[in-house]
Scaffold this motif. Structure first.
Motif, PDB file in Angstrom:
ATOM      1  N   THR A  72       8.704 -59.778 -10.785  1.00 11.64           N
ATOM      2  CA  THR A  72       7.453 -60.180 -11.432  1.00 11.64           C
ATOM      3  C   THR A  72       7.526 -61.646 -11.853  1.00 11.64           C
ATOM      4  O   THR A  72       6.613 -62.138 -12.502  1.00 11.64           O
ATOM      5  N   GLU A  73       8.609 -62.319 -11.473  1.00 10.89           N
ATOM      6  CA  GLU A  73       8.769 -63.743 -11.770  1.00 10.89           C
ATOM      7  C   GLU A  73       8.269 -64.561 -10.588  1.00 10.89           C
ATOM      8  O   GLU A  73       8.655 -64.310  -9.437  1.00 10.89           O
ATOM      9  N   LYS A  74       7.422 -65.536 -10.881  1.00  9.28           N
ATOM     10  CA  LYS A  74       6.856 -66.379  -9.828  1.00  9.28           C
ATOM     11  C   LYS A  74       7.976 -67.050  -9.028  1.00  9.28           C
ATOM     12  O   LYS A  74       8.892 -67.628  -9.595  1.00  9.28           O
ATOM     13  N   GLY A  75       7.902 -66.919  -7.710  1.00 13.55           N
ATOM     14  CA  GLY A  75       8.859 -67.563  -6.817  1.00 13.55           C
ATOM     15  C   GLY A  75      10.160 -66.814  -6.621  1.00 13.55           C
ATOM     16  O   GLY A  75      10.960 -67.189  -5.782  1.00 13.55           O
ATOM     17  N   LYS A  76      10.412 -65.766  -7.386  1.00 12.84           N
ATOM     18  CA  LYS A  76      11.658 -65.002  -7.246  1.00 12.84           C
ATOM     19  C   LYS A  76      11.411 -63.840  -6.281  1.00 12.84           C
ATOM     20  O   LYS A  76      10.727 -62.886  -6.615  1.00 12.84           O
ATOM     21  N   GLY A 107       6.319 -54.041 -22.915  1.00 12.57           N
ATOM     22  CA  GLY A 107       5.813 -55.222 -22.219  1.00 12.57           C
ATOM     23  C   GLY A 107       4.552 -54.959 -21.418  1.00 12.57           C
ATOM     24  O   GLY A 107       4.063 -55.827 -20.718  1.00 12.57           O
ATOM     25  N   GLY A 108       4.002 -53.743 -21.508  1.00 18.05           N
ATOM     26  CA  GLY A 108       2.779 -53.411 -20.781  1.00 18.05           C
ATOM     27  C   GLY A 108       3.024 -52.935 -19.368  1.00 18.05           C
ATOM     28  O   GLY A 108       2.085 -52.685 -18.622  1.00 18.05           O
ATOM     29  N   ALA A 140       5.030 -47.015 -16.260  1.00 19.02           N
ATOM     30  CA  ALA A 140       6.210 -46.324 -15.733  1.00 19.02           C
ATOM     31  C   ALA A 140       6.209 -46.285 -14.213  1.00 19.02           C
ATOM     32  O   ALA A 140       7.256 -46.429 -13.582  1.00 19.02           O
ATOM     33  N   ALA A 141       5.049 -46.123 -13.600  1.00 13.06           N
ATOM     34  CA  ALA A 141       4.960 -46.055 -12.139  1.00 13.06           C
ATOM     35  C   ALA A 141       5.413 -47.353 -11.471  1.00 13.06           C
ATOM     36  O   ALA A 141       5.794 -47.363 -10.304  1.00 13.06           O
ATOM     37  N   PHE A 142       5.396 -48.445 -12.223  1.00 15.72           N
ATOM     38  CA  PHE A 142       5.800 -49.736 -11.664  1.00 15.72           C
ATOM     39  C   PHE A 142       7.302 -49.785 -11.386  1.00 15.72           C
ATOM     40  O   PHE A 142       7.757 -50.630 -10.613  1.00 15.72           O
ATOM     41  N   ALA A 143       8.064 -48.869 -11.946  1.00 23.59           N
ATOM     42  CA  ALA A 143       9.509 -48.841 -11.698  1.00 23.59           C
ATOM     43  C   ALA A 143       9.793 -48.745 -10.202  1.00 23.59           C
ATOM     44  O   ALA A 143      10.762 -49.328  -9.706  1.00 23.59           O
ATOM     45  N   GLN A 144       8.954 -48.029  -9.477  1.00 18.09           N
ATOM     46  CA  GLN A 144       9.124 -47.918  -8.028  1.00 18.09           C
ATOM     47  C   GLN A 144       8.911 -49.275  -7.363  1.00 18.09           C
ATOM     48  O   GLN A 144       9.609 -49.626  -6.415  1.00 18.09           O
ATOM     49  N   CYS A 145       7.966 -50.044  -7.854  1.00 23.38           N
ATOM     50  CA  CYS A 145       7.682 -51.372  -7.307  1.00 23.38           C
ATOM     51  C   CYS A 145       8.840 -52.333  -7.611  1.00 23.38           C
ATOM     52  O   CYS A 145       9.244 -53.131  -6.765  1.00 23.38           O
ATOM     53  N   ALA A 146       9.349 -52.231  -8.859  1.00 19.39           N
ATOM     54  CA  ALA A 146      10.388 -53.138  -9.332  1.00 19.39           C
ATOM     55  C   ALA A 146      11.694 -52.988  -8.560  1.00 19.39           C
ATOM     56  O   ALA A 146      12.536 -53.887  -8.595  1.00 19.39           O
ATOM     57  N   GLU A 184      -3.775 -52.641 -12.876  1.00 19.38           N
ATOM     58  CA  GLU A 184      -4.089 -53.335 -14.130  1.00 19.38           C
ATOM     59  C   GLU A 184      -2.915 -54.211 -14.560  1.00 19.38           C
ATOM     60  O   GLU A 184      -3.106 -55.331 -15.039  1.00 19.38           O
ATOM     61  N   TYR A 185      -1.703 -53.717 -14.359  1.00 22.18           N
ATOM     62  CA  TYR A 185      -0.511 -54.502 -14.693  1.00 22.18           C
ATOM     63  C   TYR A 185      -0.400 -55.727 -13.779  1.00 22.18           C
ATOM     64  O   TYR A 185      -0.103 -56.831 -14.243  1.00 22.18           O
ATOM     65  N   LEU A 186      -0.643 -55.546 -12.489  1.00 25.30           N
ATOM     66  CA  LEU A 186      -0.577 -56.668 -11.558  1.00 25.30           C
ATOM     67  C   LEU A 186      -1.527 -57.784 -11.954  1.00 25.30           C
ATOM     68  O   LEU A 186      -1.221 -58.974 -11.766  1.00 25.30           O
ATOM     69  N   LYS A 187      -2.673 -57.427 -12.502  1.00 23.35           N
ATOM     70  CA  LYS A 187      -3.651 -58.435 -12.937  1.00 23.35           C
ATOM     71  C   LYS A 187      -3.100 -59.320 -14.045  1.00 23.35           C
ATOM     72  O   LYS A 187      -3.554 -60.454 -14.211  1.00 23.35           O
ATOM     73  N   THR A 188      -2.141 -58.811 -14.807  1.00 29.24           N
ATOM     74  CA  THR A 188      -1.593 -59.593 -15.925  1.00 29.24           C
ATOM     75  C   THR A 188      -0.495 -60.547 -15.487  1.00 29.24           C
ATOM     76  O   THR A 188      -0.106 -61.425 -16.259  1.00 29.24           O
TER      77      THR A 188
END
Length: 149
Positions: free
Chosen positions: A68-72, A53-54, A57-63, A143-147
């Motif tokens: 990444t769902e609007k409003g959630k 999904g683009g 791997a480093a985003f796992a810490q953020c997740a 770059e992922y956040l931009k998407t």
């Protein structure tokens, strides 16, 4: 053993916050065990490798804290559409006064600096994440956040 709902929620929140950058345990790191490695210690290539999904791997810490769902909202605000907004601007999340008053615009440069050391850039933020020390991992996350729309 029965656990109350309050205890279960508190435990879940504690585990989620621990995933947001707990300090490195030197004794575990010195043991040489691969299992002791934290995401911040992984090589840059694996930290920046994206899944199907683009998502890097480093985003796992953020997740662990952010949706990444609007409003959630989670422990932290949704990151959908965050790129280009002002700090503390995402509707539906109770930001700290420090974040609301930081007057930052989430662009490449600001995100890079913030993701390096959030608590230094915005003292008083609720985000207790220690930061991403790897520049390639930060770039991949940005770059992922931009998407995320």
């Amino acid at each position: 053993m029965r656990v109350s709902a309050k205890t279960a929620v508190a435990l879940a929140l504690a585990l989620g916050l621990a995933a947001c950058g707990a300090p490195k345990d030197d004794a575990a790191a010195d043991s040489g065990s691969a299992a002791a490695a934290t995401p911040a210690e992984t090589p840059a290539a694996s930290a920046t490798t994206a899944d199907a999904g683009g998502k890097p791997a480093a985003f796992a810490q953020c997740a662990a804290c952010h949706s990444t769902e609007k409003g959630k909202m989670g422990v932290g605000p949704s990151l959908a559409g965050v790129y280009g907004t002002k700090s503390g601007e995402i509707a539906g999340y109770a930001f700290s006064d420090a974040m609301k008053n930081a007057n930052l615009t989430w662009d490449d440069a600001t995100l890079d600096k913030y993701l390096t050391a959030p608590m230094k850039v915005v003292p008083g933020t609720k985000m207790t994440f220690a930061g991403l020390s790897d520049p390639a991992a930060r770039k991949a996350v940005i770059e992922y956040l931009k998407t995320l729309k």
